[in-house]
Design a protein around this motif. Structure first.
Motif, PDB file in Angstrom:
ATOM      1  N   ALA A  62     -25.683 -48.314  38.945  1.00 32.16           N
ATOM      2  CA  ALA A  62     -25.785 -48.871  40.749  1.00 32.16           C
ATOM      3  C   ALA A  62     -26.276 -50.483  40.325  1.00 32.16           C
ATOM      4  N   GLN A  63     -26.122 -50.790  39.224  1.00 28.67           N
ATOM      5  CA  GLN A  63     -25.642 -52.815  39.637  1.00 28.67           C
ATOM      6  C   GLN A  63     -25.980 -52.506  38.195  1.00 28.67           C
ATOM      7  N   HIS A  64     -25.054 -53.994  37.684  1.00 28.00           N
ATOM      8  CA  HIS A  64     -24.777 -54.503  36.378  1.00 28.00           C
ATOM      9  C   HIS A  64     -25.421 -54.703  35.609  1.00 28.00           C
ATOM     10  N   GLY A  65     -25.277 -55.084  34.151  1.00 34.51           N
ATOM     11  CA  GLY A  65     -26.521 -54.874  33.244  1.00 34.51           C
ATOM     12  C   GLY A  65     -26.703 -54.189  31.856  1.00 34.51           C
ATOM     13  N   GLY A  66     -27.908 -54.516  30.966  1.00 33.31           N
ATOM     14  CA  GLY A  66     -27.953 -53.902  30.095  1.00 33.31           C
ATOM     15  C   GLY A  66     -28.052 -52.470  29.749  1.00 33.31           C
ATOM     16  N   PRO A  67     -28.317 -51.716  28.793  1.00 31.85           N
ATOM     17  CA  PRO A  67     -28.398 -50.703  28.702  1.00 31.85           C
ATOM     18  C   PRO A  67     -28.833 -49.688  29.618  1.00 31.85           C
ATOM     19  N   GLU A  68     -30.205 -50.785  30.049  1.00 30.79           N
ATOM     20  CA  GLU A  68     -31.304 -50.185  30.400  1.00 30.79           C
ATOM     21  C   GLU A  68     -30.817 -49.743  32.556  1.00 30.79           C
ATOM     22  N   VAL A  69     -29.688 -50.122  32.211  1.00 33.92           N
ATOM     23  CA  VAL A  69     -29.453 -49.645  33.862  1.00 33.92           C
ATOM     24  C   VAL A  69     -28.640 -48.459  34.073  1.00 33.92           C
ATOM     25  N   LEU A  70     -27.993 -47.839  32.727  1.00 32.47           N
ATOM     26  CA  LEU A  70     -28.007 -46.321  33.050  1.00 32.47           C
ATOM     27  C   LEU A  70     -28.366 -44.714  32.904  1.00 32.47           C
ATOM     28  N   GLN A  71     -28.091 -44.285  34.497  1.00 40.08           N
ATOM     29  CA  GLN A  71     -29.087 -43.624  34.610  1.00 40.08           C
ATOM     30  C   GLN A  71     -28.886 -42.510  34.700  1.00 40.08           C
ATOM     31  N   TYR A  72     -29.335 -41.720  34.410  1.00 36.52           N
ATOM     32  CA  TYR A  72     -29.162 -39.768  33.278  1.00 36.52           C
ATOM     33  C   TYR A  72     -29.801 -39.640  35.049  1.00 36.52           C
ATOM     34  N   THR A  73     -29.336 -38.783  36.107  1.00 40.22           N
ATOM     35  CA  THR A  73     -29.212 -38.034  37.211  1.00 40.22           C
ATOM     36  C   THR A  73     -28.066 -36.904  38.103  1.00 40.22           C
ATOM     37  N   GLU A  74     -28.602 -36.914  38.915  1.00 43.65           N
ATOM     38  CA  GLU A  74     -28.025 -35.392  39.351  1.00 43.65           C
ATOM     39  C   GLU A  74     -26.976 -35.861  40.756  1.00 43.65           C
ATOM     40  N   VAL A  75     -25.738 -36.097  40.576  1.00 37.36           N
ATOM     41  CA  VAL A  75     -24.386 -36.722  41.659  1.00 37.36           C
ATOM     42  C   VAL A  75     -23.550 -35.070  42.123  1.00 37.36           C
ATOM     43  N   PRO A  76     -22.995 -35.411  43.022  1.00 33.75           N
ATOM     44  CA  PRO A  76     -22.232 -34.041  43.924  1.00 33.75           C
ATOM     45  C   PRO A  76     -20.732 -34.481  42.386  1.00 33.75           C
ATOM     46  N   GLU A  77     -20.649 -33.152  42.610  1.00 31.82           N
ATOM     47  CA  GLU A  77     -19.212 -33.204  41.939  1.00 31.82           C
ATOM     48  C   GLU A  77     -17.984 -33.328  42.337  1.00 31.82           C
ATOM     49  N   PRO A  78     -17.417 -33.415  41.205  1.00 35.55           N
ATOM     50  CA  PRO A  78     -15.718 -34.426  42.129  1.00 35.55           C
ATOM     51  C   PRO A  78     -14.586 -33.411  43.341  1.00 35.55           C
ATOM     52  N   LYS A  79     -14.832 -34.216  43.903  1.00 37.31           N
ATOM     53  CA  LYS A  79     -13.100 -33.243  44.929  1.00 37.31           C
ATOM     54  C   LYS A  79     -12.099 -33.203  44.507  1.00 37.31           C
ATOM     55  N   LEU A  80     -11.503 -31.907  44.296  1.00 37.52           N
ATOM     56  CA  LEU A  80     -10.168 -31.740  43.598  1.00 37.52           C
ATOM     57  C   LEU A  80      -9.325 -32.281  45.091  1.00 37.52           C
ATOM     58  N   GLY A  81      -7.973 -32.935  44.601  1.00 36.21           N
ATOM     59  CA  GLY A  81      -7.455 -33.496  45.822  1.00 36.21           C
ATOM     60  C   GLY A  81      -5.851 -32.818  44.818  1.00 36.21           C
ATOM     61  N   HIS A  82      -4.567 -32.957  45.932  1.00 39.29           N
ATOM     62  CA  HIS A  82      -3.657 -32.444  45.201  1.00 39.29           C
ATOM     63  C   HIS A  82      -3.307 -32.370  43.365  1.00 39.29           C
ATOM     64  N   GLY A  83      -3.174 -31.356  43.105  1.00 36.14           N
ATOM     65  CA  GLY A  83      -2.388 -31.527  41.154  1.00 36.14           C
ATOM     66  C   GLY A  83      -3.451 -32.508  40.942  1.00 36.14           C
ATOM     67  N   ASP A  84      -4.811 -32.060  41.078  1.00 38.73           N
ATOM     68  CA  ASP A  84      -5.565 -32.300  40.547  1.00 38.73           C
ATOM     69  C   ASP A  84      -6.376 -30.952  39.523  1.00 38.73           C
ATOM     70  N   VAL A  85      -7.061 -31.276  38.392  1.00 37.05           N
ATOM     71  CA  VAL A  85      -7.690 -30.061  37.365  1.00 37.05           C
ATOM     72  C   VAL A  85      -9.272 -31.124  37.400  1.00 37.05           C
ATOM     73  N   LEU A  86     -10.275 -29.770  37.075  1.00 35.01           N
ATOM     74  CA  LEU A  86     -11.307 -30.477  37.106  1.00 35.01           C
ATOM     75  C   LEU A  86     -11.842 -29.839  35.666  1.00 35.01           C
ATOM     76  N   VAL A  87     -12.507 -31.281  34.694  1.00 39.56           N
ATOM     77  CA  VAL A  87     -12.419 -30.875  33.272  1.00 39.56           C
ATOM     78  C   VAL A  87     -13.996 -30.284  33.367  1.00 39.56           C
ATOM     79  N   ARG A  88     -14.859 -29.394  32.920  1.00 39.26           N
ATOM     80  CA  ARG A  88     -16.529 -29.416  32.383  1.00 39.26           C
ATOM     81  C   ARG A  88     -15.957 -30.534  30.410  1.00 39.26           C
ATOM     82  N   VAL A  89     -16.752 -31.510  30.881  1.00 37.88           N
ATOM     83  CA  VAL A  89     -16.446 -32.589  29.827  1.00 37.88           C
ATOM     84  C   VAL A  89     -17.724 -31.568  29.049  1.00 37.88           C
TER      85      VAL A  89
END
Ligand SMILES: [Zn+2]
Length: 342
Positions: A7-34
């Motif tokens: 949510a802010q720029h900085g060192g590796p410590e700014v990376l948070q492992y968290t829960e976010v909403p699943e992306p919504k698909l538009g026309h011509g999009d696919v959802l990839v399970r990474v």
């Protein structure tokens, strides 16, 4: 879904492992399970913040993605749920003159997953169907994720921009890096003599295994002096640059008359000097290169499928440990690609 978000720029410590909403698909999009997402120096730049570039926050980084199709949006015709895929990292408008000419990496709206849009350090990513390529069957997800960005970049640099020909000589700087290990293999495949540099003997041993003919340990040896010695004082036809300020001078000093320097990066600094008299009297070409086209990526992936090019995976981290993975890349400890397993 689980994701790595900052949510802010900085060192590796700014990376948070968290829960976010699943992306919504538009026309011509696919959802990839990474299933795997490989890191690039771009991820570090994006996390730290780039002058003059507004990264939308909060942001999910990650450009190199392999996984399975989880869902298809309206208008998707070629892609099936469950298919194993690798994603072309570049996103473009698809309707401008550049895109229609197949030069999508020169589109004014060109960006990458994880750069100006959310990327693959998450359980799911939304992608336009045009970015989907079948995953080479011989590869694991981790290996497949290690292919797109570096092989595409190295291919565009050597084959398209520098127009490398059989019998020419190439100096590959930083051969232990992801893009360097791709360049060694492509230059070798193109029939060039490959001189590889790296800062450790372990990285040089890997470069040798990938096809380098000559090795320079730049922590102990002077790159330009060694190049002169190895080429009978002539210098090399092509210098493959991505290091930047730290190696710029030695790179120029390694060029043969009519040599081409091609660069895609400046990890050690963006400012460089050049003596214009040397540029014109030696008839050098200085070539910039940025990513590559979707068409080129298809060629590269086909060569991987055929076993002619091999992704080099350094270390695999679980998604939750993305901060440690970033730190490893930042310290340049890796040989090849650092990959997140999702
Ligand atoms: Zn376009």
């Amino acid at each position: 879904m689980k994701a790595i978000v900052f949510a802010q720029h900085g060192g590796p410590e700014v990376l948070q492992y968290t829960e976010v909403p699943e992306p919504k698909l538009g026309h011509g999009d696919v959802l990839v399970r990474v299933r795997a997402c490989a890191l690039n120096h771009l991820d570090l730049w994006v996390r730290k913040g780039l002058p003059g570039v507004q990264i939308p926050l909060p942001h999910i980084p990650g450009s190199d993605i392999a996984g399975e199709i989880a869902k298809v949006g309206e208008g998707v015709t070629r892609t099936k749920v469950g298919q194993k895929v690798v994603l072309a990292p570049g996103l473009s408008c698809n309707v401008c003159d550049a895109c229609l000419a197949g030069l999508d990496n020169t589109c004014r709206r060109y960006t990458m997953f994880g750069y100006l849009v959310d990327g693959g350090s998450a359980e799911y990513v939304r992608a336009p169907e045009i970015n989907v390529l079948p995953m080479p069957e011989r590869l694991s997800f981790e290996e497949a994720a290690a292919v797109p960005l570096v092989f595409l970049t190295a291919w565009h640099m050597l084959m398209t921009r520098a127009a490398l020909r059989p019998g020419e000589s190439v100096l590959v700087l930083g051969a232990g890096s992801g893009v360097g290990s791709a360049a060694v293999q492509i230059a070798r495949l193109a029939g060039a003599q490959v001189i590889a540099t790296a800062g450790s003997d372990a990285k040089l041993a890997k470069a040798k295994e990938l096809g380098a003919d000559e090795l320079i340990n730049h922590s102990k040896q002077d790159i330009a002096e060694e190049v002169k010695r190895l080429t009978n004082k002539r210098g090399v036809d092509v210098v493959f640059e991505h290091v930047g300020a730290a190696t710029w001078e030695k790179s120029l000093a390694s060029l043969a008359p009519q040599g081409r320097l091609v660069t895609c990066g400046a990890t050690t600094g963006m400012e460089a000097k050049i003596d214009i008299r040397r540029l014109f009297s030696h008839q050098w070409s200085l070539l910039g290169s940025y990513m590559g086209t979707r068409g080129e990526l298809r060629k590269v992936v086909a060569l991987v499928e055929q076993g002619k090019l091999h992704p080099v995976v350094d270390k695999v981290f679980p998604l939750a440990e993305a901060a440690s993975a970033h730190a490893r890349l930042e310290k340049r400890e890796q040989i090849g690609k650092v990959v997140l397993k999702v």
